[in-house]
Each structure stands twice: as structure tokens, then as C-alpha cells.
Design an enzyme around this catalytic site. Structure first.
Site, PDB file in Angstrom:
ATOM      1  N   HIS A  99      -8.197  -8.501  -6.457  1.00  0.00           N
ATOM      2  CA  HIS A  99      -9.402  -8.063  -5.746  1.00  0.00           C
ATOM      3  C   HIS A  99      -9.725  -6.630  -6.137  1.00  0.00           C
ATOM      4  O   HIS A  99      -8.917  -5.944  -6.779  1.00  0.00           O
ATOM      5  CB  HIS A  99      -9.203  -8.136  -4.227  1.00  0.00           C
ATOM      6  CG  HIS A  99      -8.167  -7.181  -3.707  1.00  0.00           C
ATOM      7  ND1 HIS A  99      -6.809  -7.375  -3.883  1.00  0.00           N
ATOM      8  CD2 HIS A  99      -8.283  -6.009  -3.029  1.00  0.00           C
ATOM      9  CE1 HIS A  99      -6.141  -6.376  -3.335  1.00  0.00           C
ATOM     10  NE2 HIS A  99      -7.006  -5.517  -2.815  1.00  0.00           N
ATOM     11  N   ASP A 101     -11.274  -3.152  -3.961  1.00  0.00           N
ATOM     12  CA  ASP A 101     -11.516  -2.755  -2.577  1.00  0.00           C
ATOM     13  C   ASP A 101     -13.009  -2.533  -2.308  1.00  0.00           C
ATOM     14  O   ASP A 101     -13.698  -1.906  -3.109  1.00  0.00           O
ATOM     15  CB  ASP A 101     -10.761  -1.453  -2.259  1.00  0.00           C
ATOM     16  CG  ASP A 101      -9.252  -1.623  -2.426  1.00  0.00           C
ATOM     17  OD1 ASP A 101      -8.761  -2.753  -2.260  1.00  0.00           O
ATOM     18  OD2 ASP A 101      -8.576  -0.618  -2.714  1.00  0.00           O
ATOM     19  N   HIS A 255      -6.875  -5.042  -8.604  1.00  0.00           N
ATOM     20  CA  HIS A 255      -5.438  -4.881  -8.374  1.00  0.00           C
ATOM     21  C   HIS A 255      -4.904  -6.046  -7.551  1.00  0.00           C
ATOM     22  O   HIS A 255      -5.673  -6.808  -6.948  1.00  0.00           O
ATOM     23  CB  HIS A 255      -5.112  -3.526  -7.741  1.00  0.00           C
ATOM     24  CG  HIS A 255      -5.832  -3.256  -6.464  1.00  0.00           C
ATOM     25  ND1 HIS A 255      -7.153  -2.873  -6.414  1.00  0.00           N
ATOM     26  CD2 HIS A 255      -5.413  -3.317  -5.177  1.00  0.00           C
ATOM     27  CE1 HIS A 255      -7.517  -2.708  -5.156  1.00  0.00           C
ATOM     28  NE2 HIS A 255      -6.486  -2.980  -4.382  1.00  0.00           N
ATOM     29  N   ARG A 270      -2.778   4.258   2.004  1.00  0.00           N
ATOM     30  CA  ARG A 270      -3.957   4.192   1.132  1.00  0.00           C
ATOM     31  C   ARG A 270      -5.114   4.992   1.722  1.00  0.00           C
ATOM     32  O   ARG A 270      -5.408   4.853   2.915  1.00  0.00           O
ATOM     33  CB  ARG A 270      -4.393   2.743   0.946  1.00  0.00           C
ATOM     34  CG  ARG A 270      -5.409   2.577  -0.184  1.00  0.00           C
ATOM     35  CD  ARG A 270      -5.832   1.132  -0.340  1.00  0.00           C
ATOM     36  NE  ARG A 270      -7.007   0.850   0.473  1.00  0.00           N
ATOM     37  CZ  ARG A 270      -7.550  -0.353   0.605  1.00  0.00           C
ATOM     38  NH1 ARG A 270      -7.014  -1.401   0.007  1.00  0.00           N
ATOM     39  NH2 ARG A 270      -8.615  -0.527   1.350  1.00  0.00           N
TER      40      ARG A 270
HETATM   41  C1  SIN Z   1      -4.172  -2.852  -1.816  1.00  0.00           C
HETATM   42  O1  SIN Z   1      -4.599  -3.966  -2.050  1.00  0.00           O
HETATM   43  O2  SIN Z   1      -4.902  -1.891  -1.638  1.00  0.00           O
HETATM   44  C2  SIN Z   1      -2.682  -2.634  -1.744  1.00  0.00           C
HETATM   45  C3  SIN Z   1      -2.015  -2.622  -3.067  1.00  0.00           C
HETATM   46  C4  SIN Z   1      -0.521  -2.589  -2.923  1.00  0.00           C
HETATM   47  O3  SIN Z   1       0.003  -2.628  -1.809  1.00  0.00           O
HETATM   48  O4  SIN Z   1       0.171  -2.523  -3.939  1.00  0.00           O
END
Ligand code: SIN
Length: 279
Positions: A99, A101, A255, A270
Site C-alpha cells: 500500500h 499511505d 511499502h 510513524r
Molecule cells: C506502515 O504501513 O506504515 C507500517 C510499516 C511497517 O510497520 O513496517
């Protein structure tokens, strides 16, 4: 003063590792070099940074205004920081599929800055894919077909009351504001606002169909694009270490948080930085 910053390709076509900079104390000229690497590589990895929450927030603010995610659990003390957490008793994780963000927002987030807090002994790597490489690897004919097309992005099926997090697995309780779901449409191929390069801008997490196409009509072409975009040569895999930081541009990367560490705890912080309309 001579800068010691070094930027090394992380894999052939995706990401770079940056060394020789302390992100908490970077001078303006060092930060300019980080920004140039960010523009050129889409995702940057840094080791041994050990940022405090305040330093994490200050770093994000150098990139732009913070975009607080309305669904993610916030760290109790710092609303700007979203907790990406999996406890030892949980089986589902957050972000465990390809996905990008906030593509469901009319003005999608520019980037995300992820800081390691507690890591499993093994596992919990994050995969990234370059949507510049994916676009550039398409045939001229398919590029022409996609030019001018738009796609609908939604978060109902992810963060809504009937969405995957609430209905499946055990990560649902972590999320909030399930009534604040939304949709947005964006071009399928964008011209990146920083680099001027073209990037593929659909993703398996949030794109539900092409504009004016039904979901059924869209499925075959989207599936083809997703298979193409995740060719190994367009991707890289980041192994977290204590103090590591990843900074990615949501407009030209995807990611995927691997969920291969059941029984262990993983906590990352994050912060998402606001973006601009995409064309
Ligand atoms: C996310 O999808 O922002 C998290 C990525 C992760 O936890 O590695």
C-alpha cells in the site's frame, strides 16, 4: 565544513542508505542533501539515529506540516506520532500488504517517517517498491493507455466498521474513527511534484477501481499492474535495527510490513507529512 554524508543505492532501482548524518542535528546544508537524496531515491534508510519523540517531530516538521492519521492509534503523549504496534498475542499486523499511505485522501500525504522503537529478535522487515521503476518498466502501449486515466481510492474496506481491521484478525481494536472513511480520485500516472518524473499511482491497499469503470472491469488491469509493480527488481527489503529510521515518499513508493514474528512485540513510531494535490 566538508560534509560526510554518503548516499548509496540500497538495491538496483529502489531506495538508498544514507550515512554520515545525525538527523536530529543536521545543518541546513546537510538537510538539503537529505532532501535531494529523498527526491532521487523515493525511500531512504538511516542507521543508529536513536531519535527521541521530540526529535522525530522536529525532523518531520523540516519536511513539511504533519498530517495526523485519523485512524491510527496515537502515542498517548504525542498526537503527531502514530503507533505501528503488534503485541506478542496478536496475529495480524498493521500495514501487512502492499500500500501507500493516505492515497484515499483528496490531498495525499507526501511522506512518512518511521522510527524503530521495539523490534522482534528476527523478522518484521519492511518491503518497499519503486513506482518510478514500475512506471518506467511498462510498455509504451500500456503507458499510453494509462495516461489520462484516473482511479478511485477508498479506505472504507480497510478502516471502516466493516473493514478488514475491524472484521478480521486482532488489530481492529487499535484503530479509531471508523465513521470517518472517505474516497478520492487521482491520476493513474502522476508527475511527481519534486522530481518531475512519472510514477504509477495505484496501490493494492486502497485503489478500488478506475474512474468510470466498474470494480469488475478494473480488476484485471489492476491485478496486472500490481503483479508488474512488485517485480523483485523494483523492490527492496529493509531489515530494521535499533535506532534505524526509514523515510519514504508516498507518491512514488509502496511499502509492506512483513508479519513473520508471531509471539514477539514490534513497535515503530510513524509520523506522516502532508502533501499537495497530485497531477
Ligand atoms: C506502515 O504501513 O506504515 C507500517 C510499516 C511497517 O510497520 O513496517
Amino acid at each position: 565544513m566538508t560534509s560526510r554524508i554518503a548516499v548509496q543505492n540500497y538495491s538496483g532501482l529502489c531506495g538508498a542508505e544514507v550515512s554520515g548524518v545525525d538527523l536530529a542535528a543536521a545543518s541546513d546544508s546537510e538537510f538539503e542533501q537529505v532532501l535531494a537524496a529523498f527526491r532521487d531515491h523515493g525511500v531512504l534508510f538511516f542507521r543508529d539515529q536513536h531519535l527521541s519523540p521530540e526529535q522525530h517531530i522536529a525532523l518531520a516538521e523540516r519536511f513539511g506540516p504533519i498530517d495526523i492519521n485519523r485512524f491510527f492509534p496515537a502515542d498517548g503523549q504525542y498526537p503527531e506520532i502514530a503507533e505501528v504496534k503488534k503485541d506478542p498475542g496478536q496475529t495480524t499486523n498493521i500495514g501487512g500488504g502492499w500500500h501507500t499511505d493516505h492515497s484515499y485522501d483528496a490531498v495525499p500525504a507526501m511522506g512518512s517517517i518511521l522510527v524503530a522503537r521495539e523490534l522482534p529478535e528476527t523478522g518484521g522487515d519492511t518491503l518497499f517498491a519503486s513506482m518510478y521503476a514500475a512506471y518506467e518498466g511498462l510498455s509504451p502501449g500500456l503507458k499510453r493507455t494509462l495516461e489520462g486515466m484516473r482511479a478511485v481510492h477508498s479506505n472504507h474496506h480497510v478502516f471502516g466498521a466493516a473493514g478488514v481491521y475491524k472484521q478480521e484478525g486482532d488489530a481492529g481494536a487499535l484503530f479509531r474513527n471508523e465513521s470517518l472513511t472517505s474516497e478520492a480520485t487521482h491520476p493513474v500516472v502522476i508527475t511527481h511534484p519534486l522530481s518531475g518524473r512519472k510514477a504509477l499511482y495505484v496501490n493494492p491497499g486502497f485503489t478500488i477501481r478506475f474512474e468510470d469503470w466498474t470494480p469488475e472491469e478494473s480488476a484485471a488491469l489492476l491485478t496486472h499492474l500490481y503483479r508488474h509493480a512488485t517485480r523483485p527488481e523494483y523492490t527492496c527489503r529493509f531489515r530494521w535495527s535499533e535506532g534505524a529510521v526509514a523515510i519514504w515518499d508516498n507518491r512514488c513508493t509502496w511499502h509492506y510490513a512483513l508479519n513473520d514474528y508471531h509471539g514477539q512485540r514490534r513497535l515503530l513510531h510513524r509520523i506522516t507529512v502532508a502533501g499537495c494535490p497530485l497531477h
